[in-house]
Design a protein around this motif. Sequence first.
Motif, short mmCIF file in Angstrom:
data_model
loop_
_atom_site.label_atom_id
_atom_site.label_comp_id
_atom_site.label_asym_id
_atom_site.label_seq_id
_atom_site.Cartn_x
_atom_site.Cartn_y
_atom_site.Cartn_z
N THR A 22 -28.21 33.54 6.63
CA THR A 22 -28.59 34.76 5.90
C THR A 22 -28.00 34.82 4.50
O THR A 22 -28.43 35.63 3.68
CB THR A 22 -28.16 36.03 6.67
OG1 THR A 22 -26.76 35.94 6.97
CG2 THR A 22 -28.98 36.21 7.94
N ILE A 25 -24.84 28.96 1.33
CA ILE A 25 -25.36 27.60 1.51
C ILE A 25 -26.36 27.56 2.67
O ILE A 25 -27.40 26.90 2.58
CB ILE A 25 -24.19 26.62 1.75
CG1 ILE A 25 -23.34 26.52 0.47
CG2 ILE A 25 -24.68 25.25 2.18
CD1 ILE A 25 -22.00 25.81 0.64
N ARG A 45 -24.32 37.44 12.29
CA ARG A 45 -23.85 38.55 13.13
C ARG A 45 -24.46 39.88 12.72
O ARG A 45 -24.16 40.90 13.32
CB ARG A 45 -22.32 38.65 13.03
CG ARG A 45 -21.60 37.45 13.62
CD ARG A 45 -20.16 37.41 13.20
NE ARG A 45 -20.03 37.21 11.76
CZ ARG A 45 -18.88 37.11 11.11
NH1 ARG A 45 -17.75 37.17 11.77
NH2 ARG A 45 -18.86 36.92 9.80
N ASN A 98 -23.54 25.16 10.05
CA ASN A 98 -23.15 25.64 8.71
C ASN A 98 -22.17 26.80 8.75
O ASN A 98 -21.21 26.83 7.97
CB ASN A 98 -24.42 26.06 7.95
CG ASN A 98 -24.09 26.89 6.73
OD1 ASN A 98 -23.60 26.38 5.72
ND2 ASN A 98 -24.35 28.20 6.82
N TYR A 163 -8.00 27.23 7.24
CA TYR A 163 -9.38 26.81 6.98
C TYR A 163 -9.40 25.31 6.66
O TYR A 163 -10.23 24.56 7.18
CB TYR A 163 -9.94 27.63 5.81
CG TYR A 163 -11.27 27.17 5.28
CD1 TYR A 163 -12.46 27.60 5.87
CD2 TYR A 163 -11.37 26.34 4.16
CE1 TYR A 163 -13.70 27.20 5.37
CE2 TYR A 163 -12.59 25.93 3.66
CZ TYR A 163 -13.75 26.37 4.26
OH TYR A 163 -14.97 25.97 3.77
N1 LIG Z 1 -18.93 28.31 -0.67
C1 LIG Z 1 -18.19 27.23 -0.93
O1 LIG Z 1 -17.62 27.06 -2.05
C2 LIG Z 1 -18.02 26.17 0.12
C3 LIG Z 1 -17.37 24.99 -0.23
C4 LIG Z 1 -17.23 24.00 0.72
C5 LIG Z 1 -17.72 24.17 1.99
N2 LIG Z 1 -18.34 25.34 2.31
C6 LIG Z 1 -18.84 25.45 3.68
O2 LIG Z 1 -20.24 25.75 3.60
C7 LIG Z 1 -20.62 26.57 4.70
C8 LIG Z 1 -21.27 27.85 4.20
O3 LIG Z 1 -20.37 28.51 3.33
P1 LIG Z 1 -20.86 29.73 2.40
O4 LIG Z 1 -19.85 29.86 1.30
O5 LIG Z 1 -22.29 29.56 2.08
O6 LIG Z 1 -20.62 30.96 3.40
P2 LIG Z 1 -21.07 32.50 3.22
O7 LIG Z 1 -21.75 32.72 1.92
O8 LIG Z 1 -19.85 33.31 3.53
O9 LIG Z 1 -22.15 32.68 4.39
C9 LIG Z 1 -21.74 32.45 5.71
C10 LIG Z 1 -22.94 32.64 6.60
O10 LIG Z 1 -22.50 32.38 7.95
C11 LIG Z 1 -22.62 33.59 8.72
N3 LIG Z 1 -21.48 33.67 9.62
C12 LIG Z 1 -20.16 33.74 9.32
N4 LIG Z 1 -19.42 33.80 10.45
C13 LIG Z 1 -20.30 33.78 11.49
C14 LIG Z 1 -20.16 33.83 12.90
N5 LIG Z 1 -18.95 33.95 13.49
N6 LIG Z 1 -21.27 33.78 13.66
C15 LIG Z 1 -22.49 33.67 13.09
N7 LIG Z 1 -22.70 33.62 11.77
C16 LIG Z 1 -21.61 33.68 10.97
C17 LIG Z 1 -22.65 34.72 7.68
O11 LIG Z 1 -23.31 35.89 8.18
P3 LIG Z 1 -22.47 37.11 8.87
O12 LIG Z 1 -21.14 37.19 8.17
O13 LIG Z 1 -23.34 38.30 8.65
O14 LIG Z 1 -22.35 36.75 10.32
C18 LIG Z 1 -23.48 34.05 6.59
O15 LIG Z 1 -24.84 34.04 6.92
C19 LIG Z 1 -19.33 26.83 5.51
O16 LIG Z 1 -19.23 25.86 6.54
C20 LIG Z 1 -18.24 26.61 4.48
O17 LIG Z 1 -17.03 26.25 5.09
C21 LIG Z 1 -18.50 26.32 1.40
#
Ligand SMILES: NC(=O)c1ccc[n+]([C@@H]2O[C@H](COP(=O)([O-])OP(=O)(O)OC[C@H]3O[C@@H](n4cnc5c(N)ncnc54)[C@H](OP(=O)(O)O)[C@@H]3O)[C@@H](O)[C@H]2O)c1
Length: 178
Positions: A22, A25, A45, A98, A163
């Motif tokens: 939602t 990434i 969630r 993800n 993390y």
């Molecule tokens: N952003 C970065 O700079 C970065 C860098 C390196 C790696 N990553 C990795 O890339 C991936 C995505 O990161 P992002 O920054 O795009 O995250 P984000 O913007 O915070 O989005 C996280 C997504 O996962 C969902 N989510 C979180 N906890 C959950 C749970 N317990 N059950 C079901 N859904 C859940 C969130 O929706 P709800 O909260 O509504 O459930 C949201 O849709 C992660 O694995 C992160 O570690 C990110």
Amino acid sequence: MSTSREQRWSLKGMTALVTGGTRGIGYAIVEELAGFGAAVHTCSRNQQEIDQRLEEWKDKGYEVTASVCDISSKEEREELINKVSSVFGGRLNILINNAASVIMKDATQYTLEDCASIMSTNVESPYHLTQLAYPLLKASGNASIVFISSVAGVTGLPSISIYAASKGQLSYSVRRAE
Ligand SMILES: NC(=O)c1ccc[n+]([C@@H]2O[C@H](COP(=O)([O-])OP(=O)(O)OC[C@H]3O[C@@H](n4cnc5c(N)ncnc54)[C@H](OP(=O)(O)O)[C@@H]3O)[C@@H](O)[C@H]2O)c1
């Protein structure tokens, strides 16, 4: 008439599960896979945000379904894979692990609950979801699994030490399983 993008690549007929689609990434991955013609199921969630995204994807003509799931819950993971199995007729081509959680604190301030929550969401969940999805992936005859790690998994970063440990563990487990 098809565009050059469609002529070069197509995921028509493929099915995908993207956790946490939602926002961020995961959202971009859902759009990319659906844009290439895959049928995608995603989860988060927050039902309200899921409903908003489904409206957007419907307007774009994408084939996306979604359900609420907290991937840190064993029961909800089982429900999610049952749902995916019923939506995609028992076959899954692409699993994108993800969704992840990050809590920013100094290392001295983390509670045991913080550690358990991050490890459960970022390590146990992708591992267990992959085990649960294995029969569906195998049944598709053409499957890929992606684990989203982080640079924090190879380089320690201040304020996100747990993390970083979770992402390092994920990267190491996947490398060892190859
Ligand atoms: N952003 C970065 O700079 C970065 C860098 C390196 C790696 N990553 C990795 O890339 C991936 C995505 O990161 P992002 O920054 O795009 O995250 P984000 O913007 O915070 O989005 C996280 C997504 O996962 C969902 N989510 C979180 N906890 C959950 C749970 N317990 N059950 C079901 N859904 C859940 C969130 O929706 P709800 O909260 O509504 O459930 C949201 O849709 C992660 O694995 C992160 O570690 C990110």
